[in-house]
Design a protein around this motif. Structure first.
Motif, mmCIF file in Angstrom:
data_model
loop_
_atom_site.group_PDB
_atom_site.id
_atom_site.type_symbol
_atom_site.label_atom_id
_atom_site.label_comp_id
_atom_site.label_asym_id
_atom_site.label_seq_id
_atom_site.Cartn_x
_atom_site.Cartn_y
_atom_site.Cartn_z
ATOM 1 N N LEU A 4 17.206 15.611 69.698
ATOM 2 C CA LEU A 4 17.839 14.896 70.064
ATOM 3 C C LEU A 4 17.214 13.790 71.684
ATOM 4 O O LEU A 4 16.864 14.272 72.615
ATOM 5 N N ILE A 6 17.595 10.755 73.995
ATOM 6 C CA ILE A 6 18.282 10.060 73.913
ATOM 7 C C ILE A 6 17.130 8.946 75.110
ATOM 8 O O ILE A 6 17.049 8.962 76.360
ATOM 9 N N THR A 13 22.190 2.577 74.446
ATOM 10 C CA THR A 13 21.710 3.538 74.289
ATOM 11 C C THR A 13 20.989 4.470 73.194
ATOM 12 O O THR A 13 21.745 3.681 72.476
ATOM 13 N N TYR A 15 19.246 6.616 70.064
ATOM 14 C CA TYR A 15 19.286 7.918 70.135
ATOM 15 C C TYR A 15 18.536 8.554 69.081
ATOM 16 O O TYR A 15 18.356 7.511 67.779
ATOM 17 N N ASP A 31 19.730 5.964 65.584
ATOM 18 C CA ASP A 31 20.902 5.506 66.080
ATOM 19 C C ASP A 31 20.699 4.510 67.690
ATOM 20 O O ASP A 31 20.197 4.600 69.074
ATOM 21 N N THR A 56 28.003 10.015 72.907
ATOM 22 C CA THR A 56 26.845 10.827 72.871
ATOM 23 C C THR A 56 27.814 12.358 72.340
ATOM 24 O O THR A 56 26.756 13.230 71.275
ATOM 25 N N ARG A 59 27.976 12.170 68.717
ATOM 26 C CA ARG A 59 26.338 12.512 68.382
ATOM 27 C C ARG A 59 25.793 14.193 68.462
ATOM 28 O O ARG A 59 25.075 14.587 67.524
ATOM 29 N N VAL A 68 17.999 18.768 73.635
ATOM 30 C CA VAL A 68 18.534 16.975 74.826
ATOM 31 C C VAL A 68 17.037 16.648 75.337
ATOM 32 O O VAL A 68 17.006 17.241 76.159
ATOM 33 N N ALA A 95 25.115 10.750 79.387
ATOM 34 C CA ALA A 95 24.552 11.550 78.297
ATOM 35 C C ALA A 95 24.571 12.924 79.021
ATOM 36 O O ALA A 95 24.071 13.950 77.709
ATOM 37 N N ALA A 163 13.073 6.532 72.463
ATOM 38 C CA ALA A 163 14.461 8.166 71.844
ATOM 39 C C ALA A 163 13.292 8.651 71.062
ATOM 40 O O ALA A 163 13.767 9.337 71.152
#
Length: 185
Positions: A4, A6, A13, A15, A31, A56, A59, A68, A95, A163
């Motif tokens: 993921l 970010i 933000t 994603y 997203d 966050t 998600r 992440v 995050a 992202a």
């Protein structure tokens, strides 16, 4: 492995969830969290960060990533933008906190490191962001359409593009982090 990516900010933000299997990379989800719109516009920073944390966390719970990758920021301009830097750093840390408290390991990566891994070059930050948008559109045209971007990403979607680049670079960043030299600081 699910990464993921970010690109955290206090107003927007991005994603992106990418699945990596060997040399194959699949874009699973993208997203954009917009905290620069009503009702958030006049909201104090603490409230926006709380919303960022909750969104966050949602998600992470939904996507269940293995790792992440969060964009690490560095201050530029000799301190001219200290307030902006500090606010963005707090968003990044929010995050990371959401991931960490949900048991998901976090890798921090400078945007320049990620763009270098993804061969997105350019002398200026704006040119690199535009190149990231073009790269995402080139790599995932059909998938981006299916995920709600019928004409692909635009310059307004550069947080999503960053992202995506973070998530795409995740496996290589993980290998670097695990190497004896580690990630450069």
């Amino acid at each position: 492995m699910l990464f993921l990516g970010i690109d955290a900010g206090s107003r927007k933000t991005g994603y992106a969830l990418v699945e990596t299997t060997g040399d194959r990379r699949s874009l699973i989800a993208v997203d954009l969290l917009r905290l620069d719109l009503v009702p958030y516009t006049d909201m104090p920073l603490a409230n926006r960060l709380s919303t960022l944390y909750v969104q966050t966390k949602r998600r992470i719970e939904k996507y269940k990533p293995d790792m992440v990758v969060v964009e690490l920021i560095r201050m530029r301009g000799g301190g001219k933008n200290l307030d902006s830097y500090l606010i963005t750093a707090r968003a990044m840390q929010t995050a990371e906190l959401a991931a960490s408290l949900n048991g998901v390991p976090v890798i921090e990566s400078l945007a320049s490191q990620t763009r270098s891994i993804m061969n997105i070059l350019g002398r200026k930050r704006e040119a690199q962001k535009a190149a990231a948008v073009r790269a995402a559109n080139r790599m995932f045209p059909d998938r981006l359409k299916a995920l709600g971007f019928p004409k692909g990403l635009t310059s307004a979607d550069d947080d999503v593009a960053d992202a995506i680049m973070m998530a795409l670079a995740g496996d290589r960043l993980l290998k670097r982090a695990e190497s004896p030299e580690g990630l450069p600081s």
